[in-house]
Design an enzyme around this catalytic site. Structure first.
Site, PDB file in Angstrom:
ATOM      1  N   ASP A  50      48.086 -61.409  10.911  1.00 23.92           N
ATOM      2  CA  ASP A  50      47.958 -62.064   9.619  1.00 23.92           C
ATOM      3  C   ASP A  50      48.821 -61.341   8.581  1.00 23.92           C
ATOM      4  OD1 ASP A  50      46.410 -63.961   7.836  1.00 23.92           O
ATOM      5  OD2 ASP A  50      45.826 -62.054   6.924  1.00 23.92           O
ATOM      6  N   GLU A  78      52.485 -63.941  11.543  1.00 23.30           N
ATOM      7  CA  GLU A  78      52.521 -64.838  10.390  1.00 23.30           C
ATOM      8  C   GLU A  78      53.567 -64.210   9.477  1.00 23.30           C
ATOM      9  OE1 GLU A  78      49.496 -66.974   7.244  1.00 23.30           O
ATOM     10  OE2 GLU A  78      49.240 -64.830   7.621  1.00 23.30           O
TER      11      GLU A  78
END
Length: 700
Positions: free
Chosen positions: A344, A381
């Site tokens: 993330d 990401e």
């Protein structure tokens, strides 16, 4: 002395380990003046023991006569000097950053701040023992069964799901197992995943997390889990039987069950920030151990330098923090059996001491060189919210990346908001513009149309705008750029025409995802017609709004059947397992001469390939993609022509003849029954494509 100048030695084992008739403890806290180990009994009485400091800033001690299940924490002493990033307060009982299990949540009404309310420069000396979760000693046990046949990257299909919400309403999962690791590993669930045809589940955060105080104040929780507190501990609330280490055993059993079904386990991990928020937030672990050591701070050394939007940013430029991240990753692979990670806000993890993005960051080198991690699936990401945070395509060899350019282009094409089809063609063939220069193949592109963050697939074709009122932020949260189309009515309707169009558009979006080169990612429940009633930011909704409703499967059986059919095609056909980028290379005949065919060609409805003028037509809504096998060891007998037609009205196309094909047969399509011919069609004939359709033709 700065914490960056002292890192744990390579041979130091951090955390709590059962050994030699007791437990050995080790905590890295190089700026502390004293560290107390706190052993907490069942009645919450505490016994404190001082640890000894080593030259590498690690405090150690061994306690005989205790073992697995022992609850503990730390009290870290030092100077209270917020202007030097020092917020030491021994009244705060702190979690072990290496804790393998954590007992539970936080009492947000308790003394969890390190400072007096409203006065972050004044320490609060009230004991936090009764308000905070505890670390738990966990003994070593065998890892889960590995998957029998690891899935090659070019054959991977990802299914992003939430452990809690996926089985909460599953009718075949026993009620006491729903929403848990055991529920996800239940036979009815693993069989659904196997029969669907996905190869890998990507689990939303399962490292132990907590909710933000502002959410608790609204009566909500952090449902998604992007607020990690313990990087080694499986989330306690996902365990069906206890929180004293049982969560570790249950997680391993879940991994074994998925592996036996042939499903890989990928974790969505949040190493970019922690659940402590900014310096005015709760002090539960890292800030109390060393505020300046663990977090990026602004030049005044008081405030957190936040490039995550979550209050703080973990400082991986500090070798001790980098060690924490790498040790955690290795632990989840070697001891808990996972097969890969999705990072993330990955850009945060590759920022240097000046907070600049650094593509030579030690984290990247360490993962690439590590004998354990280099063999796992690694997904970024590729952005954060800081300066130059958007880094799509820049993570380099060994990494796959979430490709939001694919998402945006495909959404726009099917809602009629593109200028021609040139970018669509790039996205359909693996986004070479983003990944080829770094030596990667199309599998580096994680193609997705929906994810946990945003509309579900059903909502994407049912809502023009977000409807996030339930989040308590007056519908101000969540993205406004949804690139959605409600098909003529906002929200649910009984209009059969609108509903038929929504089903068709959902099938078009799913087909485009699954027929494109790259690694497809499906959001759990999309194949079942899952809705969040227009909420595009359901991070705080642990409720039926977010949970998967299995009773919608019959109404959306058309979408489920198409998903299975196309996933099976990807699994069986080398043409949809792209190991390199295609650039319209000629296919040679048996004598090594050009056959007149290419491994990739584009058609617009006429008998010849698209011309440059046709490529530049901003109003074009029809694109034909011709794919042919040119692998030397095979017979070049597999080829497909795929039509993507986003126009509302039917269009007539001529099926390419000559060297391209002798005949065509419809293998799959997103239209209604009877809209396309069942019989073989000769090359050179004309074919009517109904409005808004994807048609997959097998070349004969």
């Amino acid at each position: 002395m700065t914490t960056a100048s002292i890192a744990p030695s390579a041979t130091t084992v951090l955390g709590a380990r059962v050994r030699d008739g007791g437990v050995s403890f080790a905590l890295w806290a190089p700026r502390a003046s004293r560290v107390e180990l706190v052993l907490v009994a069942e009645d919450r009485t505490q016994a404190n023991r001082d640890l000894a400091r080593g030259d590498d800033g690690v405090w150690t001690g061994h306690v005989a006569g205790i073992g697995a299940g022992q609850r503990y924490g730390y009290r870290v002493h030092g100077e209270w000097d917020p202007e030097q990033g020092a917020r030491f307060n021994p009244a705060r009982l702190l979690l072990d950053p290496y804790a393998r299990a954590i007992t539970g949540g936080v009492d947000y009404n308790g003394p969890i701040l390190d400072h007096a309310p409203g006065s972050p420069e004044v320490p609060d000396r009230t004991d936090s023992l009764l308000a905070v979760p505890l670390s738990v000693v966990v003994a070593d046990t065998p890892p889960p069964e590995p998957i029998a046949a690891p899935v090659p990257r070019d054959r991977t299909s990802v299914y992003e799901l939430h452990v809690g919400g996926y089985t909460r309403l599953h009718p075949l999962v026993p009620e006491h197992l729903r929403g848990t690791f055991a529920g996800l590993g239940y036979p009815a669930v693993t069989e659904h995943l196997r029969s669907l045809g996905v190869t890998s589940v990507e689990l939303l955060p399962v490292q132990h997390f907590v909710s933000e105080p502002f959410l608790v104040g609204r009566g909500l929780t952090n449902y998604w889990g992007y607020n990690t507190l313990g990087f080694f501990a499986p989330h306690a609330a996902y365990c069906s039987v206890g929180t004293q280490g049982e969560q570790v055993t249950e997680f391993k059993e879940m991994v074994t069950a998925l592996h036996r079904a042939g499903i890989e386990v990928i974790l969505d991990v949040v190493y970019n920030h922690t659940g402590e928020g900014g310096h005015t937030g709760p002090t539960l672990a890292y800030r109390g151990i060393d505020h300046r050591g663990y977090y990026r701070l602004t030049d005044d050394q008081i405030d957190d330098y936040d490039v995550t939007g979550c209050g703080n940013s973990l400082d991986t430029s500090n070798p001790g923090v980098l060690r924490l991240v790498l040790d955690s990753l290795r632990y989840w692979v070697t001891e808990l059996g996972v097969d890969g990670f999705r990072f993330d806000l990955a850009t945060t993890l590759i920022r240097d001491q000046r907070h600049h993005v650094d593509h030579d960051h030690p984290l990247l080198a360490a993962i690439a060189e590590d004998p354990v991690l280099s063999g796992t699936k690694i997904i970024a990401e590729p952005w954060d919210v800081g300066p130059y945070g958007y880094q799509l395509g820049a993570f380099g060899e060994g990494w796959s990346e979430w490709n939001d350019a694919f998402r945006n282009t495909v959404r726009d094409f099917w809602r009629g908001h593109t200028h021609g089809v040139r970018e669509l063609a790039t996205r359909l063939t693996g986004s070479a513009d983003l990944f080829e220069e770094s030596g990667r193949d199309p599998s580096a592109s994680i193609n997705f149309i929906t994810a946990h963050d945003g509309f579900t697939l059903r909502d994407l074709v049912s809502y023009d705008g977000k409807h996030n009122e339930a989040n308590g932020e007056h519908n101000a949260d969540g993205a406004d750029d949804n690139r959605s189309w409600n098909c003529g009515h906002e929200g649910e309707t009984d209009d059969p025409g609108v509903n038929a169009l929504r089903h068709r558009q959902a099938r078009n979006l799913m087909a485009t995802l699954l027929l494109a080169a790259g690694t497809p990612m499906i959001t759990a429940g999309d194949e079942l017609g899952r809705t969040q009633q227009g909420n595009n930011n359901a991070y705080c909704q642990d409720s039926p709004l977010s949970w998967v409703h299995w009773d919608t499967a019959d109404d959306w059986a058309d979408l489920g059947a198409l998903t299975r059919e196309l996933l099976a095609l990807r699994a069986d056909s080398p043409l949809f397992q792209a190991t390199r980028f295609r650039h319209s290379e000629p296919i040679l005949d048996a004598r090594g001469r050009p056959s007149g065919r290419k491994n990739l060609a584009w058609f617009g409805g006429g008998p010849e390939e698209l011309t440059e003028v046709e490529w530049g037509d901003g109003g074009r809504r029809t694109l034909g993609l011709y794919l042919a096998d040119d692998t030397p060891e095979r017979d070049h007998d597999e080829a497909y022509l795929i039509w993507f037609h986003a126009g509302a009205d039917p269009v007539e196309v001529e099926l390419p003849a000559g060297p391209w094909a002798k005949s065509y047969t419809v293998q799959a399509h997103t239209g209604e029954t009877g809209e396309l011919p069942d019989e073989q069609v000769d090359a050179g004939r004309r074919l009517v494509l109904p409005g808004r359709v994807v048609v997959l033709l097998r070349v004969g």
